[in-house]
Scaffold this motif. Structure first.
Motif, PDB file in Angstrom:
ATOM      1  N   HIS A  25     128.109 -16.250  46.420  1.00  0.00           N
ATOM      2  CA  HIS A  25     127.277 -16.498  45.238  1.00  0.00           C
ATOM      3  C   HIS A  25     126.010 -15.676  45.356  1.00  0.00           C
ATOM      4  O   HIS A  25     125.070 -16.057  46.046  1.00  0.00           O
ATOM      5  CB  HIS A  25     126.952 -17.990  45.128  1.00  0.00           C
ATOM      6  N   HIS A  26     125.982 -14.546  44.678  1.00  0.00           N
ATOM      7  CA  HIS A  26     124.892 -13.597  44.874  1.00  0.00           C
ATOM      8  C   HIS A  26     123.533 -14.179  44.537  1.00  0.00           C
ATOM      9  O   HIS A  26     122.548 -13.915  45.208  1.00  0.00           O
ATOM     10  CB  HIS A  26     125.162 -12.342  44.043  1.00  0.00           C
ATOM     11  N   ALA A  27     123.498 -15.000  43.484  1.00  0.00           N
ATOM     12  CA  ALA A  27     122.209 -15.560  43.067  1.00  0.00           C
ATOM     13  C   ALA A  27     121.646 -16.444  44.168  1.00  0.00           C
ATOM     14  O   ALA A  27     120.456 -16.410  44.466  1.00  0.00           O
ATOM     15  CB  ALA A  27     122.381 -16.356  41.783  1.00  0.00           C
ATOM     16  N   TRP A  28     122.527 -17.215  44.815  1.00  0.00           N
ATOM     17  CA  TRP A  28     122.062 -18.107  45.870  1.00  0.00           C
ATOM     18  C   TRP A  28     121.528 -17.328  47.060  1.00  0.00           C
ATOM     19  O   TRP A  28     120.535 -17.713  47.676  1.00  0.00           O
ATOM     20  CB  TRP A  28     123.184 -19.044  46.325  1.00  0.00           C
ATOM     21  N   VAL A  29     122.217 -16.234  47.375  1.00  0.00           N
ATOM     22  CA  VAL A  29     121.745 -15.400  48.492  1.00  0.00           C
ATOM     23  C   VAL A  29     120.335 -14.937  48.209  1.00  0.00           C
ATOM     24  O   VAL A  29     119.443 -15.023  49.063  1.00  0.00           O
ATOM     25  CB  VAL A  29     122.677 -14.192  48.706  1.00  0.00           C
ATOM     26  N   THR A  30     120.101 -14.475  46.972  1.00  0.00           N
ATOM     27  CA  THR A  30     118.761 -14.011  46.604  1.00  0.00           C
ATOM     28  C   THR A  30     117.743 -15.127  46.754  1.00  0.00           C
ATOM     29  O   THR A  30     116.676 -14.937  47.355  1.00  0.00           O
ATOM     30  CB  THR A  30     118.764 -13.522  45.143  1.00  0.00           C
ATOM     31  N   VAL A  31     118.095 -16.309  46.230  1.00  0.00           N
ATOM     32  CA  VAL A  31     117.152 -17.433  46.282  1.00  0.00           C
ATOM     33  C   VAL A  31     116.829 -17.787  47.725  1.00  0.00           C
ATOM     34  O   VAL A  31     115.659 -17.877  48.121  1.00  0.00           O
ATOM     35  CB  VAL A  31     117.751 -18.658  45.553  1.00  0.00           C
ATOM     36  N   ILE A  32     117.884 -17.940  48.548  1.00  0.00           N
ATOM     37  CA  ILE A  32     117.667 -18.356  49.940  1.00  0.00           C
ATOM     38  C   ILE A  32     116.863 -17.306  50.687  1.00  0.00           C
ATOM     39  O   ILE A  32     115.907 -17.609  51.404  1.00  0.00           O
ATOM     40  CB  ILE A  32     119.027 -18.590  50.634  1.00  0.00           C
ATOM     41  N   SER A  33     117.252 -16.040  50.491  1.00  0.00           N
ATOM     42  CA  SER A  33     116.593 -14.987  51.245  1.00  0.00           C
ATOM     43  C   SER A  33     115.120 -14.866  50.864  1.00  0.00           C
ATOM     44  O   SER A  33     114.254 -14.712  51.732  1.00  0.00           O
ATOM     45  CB  SER A  33     117.365 -13.687  51.006  1.00  0.00           C
ATOM     46  N   MET A  34     114.831 -14.975  49.560  1.00  0.00           N
ATOM     47  CA  MET A  34     113.432 -14.855  49.155  1.00  0.00           C
ATOM     48  C   MET A  34     112.628 -16.058  49.619  1.00  0.00           C
ATOM     49  O   MET A  34     111.487 -15.920  50.066  1.00  0.00           O
ATOM     50  CB  MET A  34     113.321 -14.661  47.648  1.00  0.00           C
ATOM     51  N   THR A  35     113.228 -17.259  49.521  1.00  0.00           N
ATOM     52  CA  THR A  35     112.524 -18.443  50.025  1.00  0.00           C
ATOM     53  C   THR A  35     112.257 -18.290  51.513  1.00  0.00           C
ATOM     54  O   THR A  35     111.156 -18.576  52.000  1.00  0.00           O
ATOM     55  CB  THR A  35     113.383 -19.706  49.801  1.00  0.00           C
ATOM     56  N   GLY A  36     113.292 -17.837  52.231  1.00  0.00           N
ATOM     57  CA  GLY A  36     113.155 -17.689  53.681  1.00  0.00           C
ATOM     58  C   GLY A  36     112.015 -16.771  54.044  1.00  0.00           C
ATOM     59  O   GLY A  36     111.200 -17.089  54.915  1.00  0.00           O
ATOM     60  N   SER A  37     111.929 -15.617  53.351  1.00  0.00           N
ATOM     61  CA  SER A  37     110.859 -14.704  53.771  1.00  0.00           C
ATOM     62  C   SER A  37     109.507 -15.196  53.291  1.00  0.00           C
ATOM     63  O   SER A  37     108.494 -14.898  53.935  1.00  0.00           O
ATOM     64  CB  SER A  37     111.136 -13.272  53.315  1.00  0.00           C
ATOM     65  N   ALA A  38     109.484 -15.975  52.196  1.00  0.00           N
ATOM     66  CA  ALA A  38     108.201 -16.582  51.811  1.00  0.00           C
ATOM     67  C   ALA A  38     107.756 -17.558  52.886  1.00  0.00           C
ATOM     68  O   ALA A  38     106.564 -17.605  53.253  1.00  0.00           O
ATOM     69  CB  ALA A  38     108.342 -17.284  50.470  1.00  0.00           C
ATOM     70  N   ILE A  39     108.718 -18.326  53.432  1.00  0.00           N
ATOM     71  CA  ILE A  39     108.361 -19.275  54.499  1.00  0.00           C
ATOM     72  C   ILE A  39     107.883 -18.515  55.736  1.00  0.00           C
ATOM     73  O   ILE A  39     106.911 -18.904  56.390  1.00  0.00           O
ATOM     74  CB  ILE A  39     109.564 -20.183  54.849  1.00  0.00           C
ATOM     75  N   LEU A  40     108.566 -17.390  56.032  1.00  0.00           N
ATOM     76  CA  LEU A  40     108.141 -16.580  57.182  1.00  0.00           C
ATOM     77  C   LEU A  40     106.711 -16.101  56.996  1.00  0.00           C
ATOM     78  O   LEU A  40     105.894 -16.129  57.916  1.00  0.00           O
ATOM     79  CB  LEU A  40     109.082 -15.384  57.359  1.00  0.00           C
ATOM     80  N   LEU A  41     106.412 -15.698  55.761  1.00  0.00           N
ATOM     81  CA  LEU A  41     105.058 -15.230  55.457  1.00  0.00           C
ATOM     82  C   LEU A  41     104.039 -16.337  55.693  1.00  0.00           C
ATOM     83  O   LEU A  41     103.010 -16.144  56.348  1.00  0.00           O
ATOM     84  CB  LEU A  41     105.022 -14.748  54.002  1.00  0.00           C
ATOM     85  N   LEU A  42     104.372 -17.554  55.165  1.00  0.00           N
ATOM     86  CA  LEU A  42     103.445 -18.673  55.346  1.00  0.00           C
ATOM     87  C   LEU A  42     103.291 -19.014  56.830  1.00  0.00           C
ATOM     88  O   LEU A  42     102.170 -19.244  57.315  1.00  0.00           O
ATOM     89  CB  LEU A  42     103.954 -19.903  54.574  1.00  0.00           C
ATOM     90  N   ALA A  43     104.428 -19.026  57.549  1.00  0.00           N
ATOM     91  CA  ALA A  43     104.365 -19.323  58.985  1.00  0.00           C
ATOM     92  C   ALA A  43     103.499 -18.293  59.693  1.00  0.00           C
ATOM     93  O   ALA A  43     102.701 -18.633  60.579  1.00  0.00           O
ATOM     94  CB  ALA A  43     105.769 -19.334  59.579  1.00  0.00           C
ATOM     95  N   GLY A  44     103.642 -17.026  59.288  1.00  0.00           N
ATOM     96  CA  GLY A  44     102.835 -15.966  59.888  1.00  0.00           C
ATOM     97  C   GLY A  44     101.359 -16.205  59.664  1.00  0.00           C
ATOM     98  O   GLY A  44     100.547 -16.076  60.578  1.00  0.00           O
ATOM     99  N   ILE A  45     101.021 -16.593  58.410  1.00  0.00           N
ATOM    100  CA  ILE A  45      99.601 -16.844  58.113  1.00  0.00           C
ATOM    101  C   ILE A  45      99.087 -18.020  58.937  1.00  0.00           C
ATOM    102  O   ILE A  45      97.983 -17.993  59.481  1.00  0.00           O
ATOM    103  CB  ILE A  45      99.425 -17.106  56.598  1.00  0.00           C
ATOM    104  N   TYR A  46      99.927 -19.048  59.076  1.00  0.00           N
ATOM    105  CA  TYR A  46      99.536 -20.203  59.876  1.00  0.00           C
ATOM    106  C   TYR A  46      99.304 -19.791  61.340  1.00  0.00           C
ATOM    107  O   TYR A  46      98.330 -20.199  61.975  1.00  0.00           O
ATOM    108  CB  TYR A  46     100.627 -21.275  59.782  1.00  0.00           C
ATOM    109  N   LEU A  47     100.209 -18.939  61.858  1.00  0.00           N
ATOM    110  CA  LEU A  47     100.067 -18.481  63.240  1.00  0.00           C
ATOM    111  C   LEU A  47      98.786 -17.673  63.410  1.00  0.00           C
ATOM    112  O   LEU A  47      98.091 -17.795  64.422  1.00  0.00           O
ATOM    113  CB  LEU A  47     101.276 -17.632  63.647  1.00  0.00           C
ATOM    114  N   VAL A  48      98.469 -16.849  62.389  1.00  0.00           N
ATOM    115  CA  VAL A  48      97.226 -16.077  62.460  1.00  0.00           C
ATOM    116  C   VAL A  48      96.035 -17.024  62.474  1.00  0.00           C
ATOM    117  O   VAL A  48      95.086 -16.855  63.252  1.00  0.00           O
ATOM    118  CB  VAL A  48      97.123 -15.100  61.274  1.00  0.00           C
TER     119      VAL A  48
END
Lengths: 496, 133
Positions: A25-48
């Motif tokens: 399901h291509h749409a789901w892949v997009t949703v999951i992947s974008m959410t995942g990297s948004a979470i990574l971004l937030l985690a990165g900011i928290y770590l900083v």
């Protein structure tokens, strides 16, 4: 064990696995992947945010005490690198959103980008040499797949060049890790640092470590080992080459900074070699760019030249210079990826990325011209943008150290960078398009790509205007690099 | 025992480098594989693999003459990774050969240096059914 330490690895890995589960399901892949990297971004900011307070996170994998188990450490430099990877990863995925490409191509891109992020973040947090090798391989296989994705004669040829030379670099690293282990009996960076700082390293250990530096230099595209980069970056799909331009060589630079500051806190013979390598890299890169006539090729040579600046900061080895290198790293990743993105949009609007077949974009979309001008001027080092502060600190550090040659090369390279950016500016924006009917024939492209470019440009401006706090962070990071508290303490404290 | 390993690794590394310098792309890729195995052997040898006992012990028991198990674990990891990369390289090579018709390294550089295609002439992604095995 501190769970926060493995977050940078865990988040993209989980995202990748979840996305694989729903890969039909291509749409789901997009949703999951974008959410995942948004979470990574937030985690990165928290770590900083944590690192900015002076917290150093560390953990021993599987509970095995250092130096036997694999250590993971997040200090200031690691934290900011993770955060910036999150930024660029997320920006790339936003840029990919709704691009006019086949759905399965976009799906594969999403999956491999997550795989790439696992390797990149792993390399930023590990404190174990062999583990670093494994992360290098993880990011390498992700990048191989990404660069070859889409196929076609030209792209596969570029992928082949990239593949052979990067595999060679990684093999050298493996050999180096083996030799270092054979000579010292340890793979833990902290224990190696103790050995080298006490000047008790054997000739075999030196041999291994020098080989390791060579391997990192290939990864970081230093003179004279940069040939693979301009020969391959321009063939990949635009967002992919932007991601590579932002992050991949910088993993090599990070590894160089980490190793050199750990093993040789005081300037020595390694630093003087690096100094000349850095100067040569700056000049050769920028001269190479002058000879190119395609947007991405020009920008690829500039990656080489800019890496020279970071290594210059490392080679000078004063706290200010190291801080400059860290600042440069942060600034450069954002700016360089952004230039590739803008180049992609400009190429789409003009119908080509050959400068000769571009033009007239200033009249067509003044907004894009502004969005190009911000990172381009920042790259060249025009105040008050981020690049100015980065270059200013490095030039000041080289003058303080009494190394006039380095300051001269840095300024000289800056002028040539400006020259090359104005070449792109003239050819792409000011000059009349040779075939005006082609301008914007395929529309403006997805709006999300414009958001990416605008967002990254905003970050550049913010780093430039808020240079004070960022520089404070960089200075604290450089002190931490030299003192390396986490790396050295792990050994005494044992497992958690 | 170790000197045999060291000399073999050296000869294999020399062979690998020699093959990588060839104009034929297939040999370059095979050269990487040979060099990779030479390096694996080198890592194993550098980590002192000589020993007559298995590196395995029970509580309270002491093994005196065992090989160092860590390099073995390292090399095992490296072999697996190297194998995956080699397979990937072979598949890229196969496709390159299909597209170029020959496997000359100069040809590969030439093609990479071609001017960028126009945006609407970008080589299309092959349709999904072509990529099914």
């Amino acid at each position: 064990m501190n769970v926060l330490v493995i977050l940078p690895i865990l988040i993209p890995l989980t995202t990748l696995l979840l996305a694989l589960l729903v890969r039909r399901h291509h749409a789901w892949v997009t949703v999951i992947s974008m959410t995942g990297s948004a979470i990574l971004l937030l985690a990165g900011i928290y770590l900083v945010a944590l690192a900015a307070e002076g917290t150093v996170l560390s953990a021993q994998m599987g509970g095995w005490a250092a130096p036997y188990g694999i250590s993971l450490v997040i200090d200031r430099l690691s934290a900011v690198m993770v955060a910036i990877s999150g930024v660029i990863g997320f920006a790339t995925l936003v840029y990919c959103f709704r691009q006019p490409m086949p759905a399965d191509f976009l799906r594969d891109t999403h999956l491999f980008i997550q795989g790439l992020l696992v390797g990149i973040c792993g390399a930023f947090v590990t404190a174990d040499i062999f583990n670093l090798y494994v992360w290098f391989e993880v990011l390498l296989i992700g990048s191989f797949a990404l660069i070859a994705l889409g196929g076609g004669e030209r792209r596969l040829s570029g992928a082949m060049t990239y593949l052979v030379l990067n595999m060679l670099a990684t093999l050298l690293f493996l050999l180096a890790a083996g030799l270092v282990y054979g000579a010292t009996g340890t793979l833990n960076m902290g224990e190696l640092a103790l050995l080298f700082r006490a000047d008790e390293a054997s000739a075999g250990a030196w041999l291994g470590v020098i080989l390791m530096l060579v391997s990192f230099s290939i990864k970081a595209a230093l003179f004279p080992l940069f040939g693979w980069l301009p020969a391959s970056y321009h063939v990949a799909w635009t967002p992919v080459s932007a991601l590579f331009a932002g992050l991949l060589t910088k993993v090599g630079v990070y590894a160089l900074i980490r190793l050199v500051t750990l093993l040789w806190p005081e300037p020595g013979v390694v630093h003087s070699v690096l100094l000349w390598v850095a100067c040569a890299t700056m000049i050769i890169g920028v001269l190479g760019a002058a000879a190119q006539t395609e947007v991405r090729r020009i920008l690829s040579f500039h990656i080489v030249s800019q890496v020279g600046y970071m290594v210059l900061g490392l080679a000078l080895a004063t706290p200010l210079a190291l801080a400059g290198a860290v600042f440069y790293l942060i600034h450069h990743i954002v700016v360089k990826a952004n230039l590739f993105f803008v180049g992609g949009i400009a190429a789409r609007l003009s119908g080509s990325e050959r400068l000769a077949a571009m033009g007239g974009l200033y009249a067509r979309t003044p907004l894009l011209a502004i969005l190009f001008a911000i990172p381009a001027l920042s790259l060249a080092g025009i105040p008050p943008l981020s690049g100015f502060w980065a270059k200013f600190v490095l030039v000041k550090a080289s003058l303080d150290a009494g190394i006039w040659v380095a300051a001269f090369f840095a300024l000289f390279t800056g002028i040539f960078t400006l020259l090359s950016m104005s070449k792109i500016w003239n050819e792409t924006f000011l000059k009349a398009h040779p075939d005006p009917e082609r301008i914007g024939a395929t529309g403006n492209g997805p709006r999300s790509a414009w958001f990416t470019v605008a967002g990254l440009a905003a970050i550049t401006v913010m780093i430039g205007l808020g240079a004070g706090p960022v520089m404070d962070y960089a200075i604290a990071a450089s002190t931490q690099l030299i003192e390396a508290p986490a790396y050295l303490q792990l050994l005494n404290r044992g497992g958690e | 025992m170790e000197w045999i390993g060291a000399i073999t690794a050296g000869i294999m590394a020399a062979l690998g480098v020699w093959m990588m310098l060839d104009r034929h792309l297939m040999r370059v890729v095979l050269g990487i594989a040979v060099l990779g195995n030479a390096i694996n052997l080198g890592v194993l040898t550098a980590g002192r693999f000589a020993g007559s006992e298995a590196a395995f012990t029970f509580a309270g028991q002491q093994v005196l003459d065992s090989a160092n198990p860590l390099p073995q674990a390292l090399v095992l990891t490296a072999i697996v990774i190297g194998f995956a990369l080699f397979v990937f390289a072979l598949s890229v090579l196969k496709r390159t050969h299909e597209l170029h018709g020959d496997k000359d390294t100069d040809r590969v550089s030439q093609v990479t240096e071609r001017p960028a295609p126009d945006q609407d002439e970008e080589e299309p992604y092959p349709p999904a059914e072509d990529r099914k095995p």
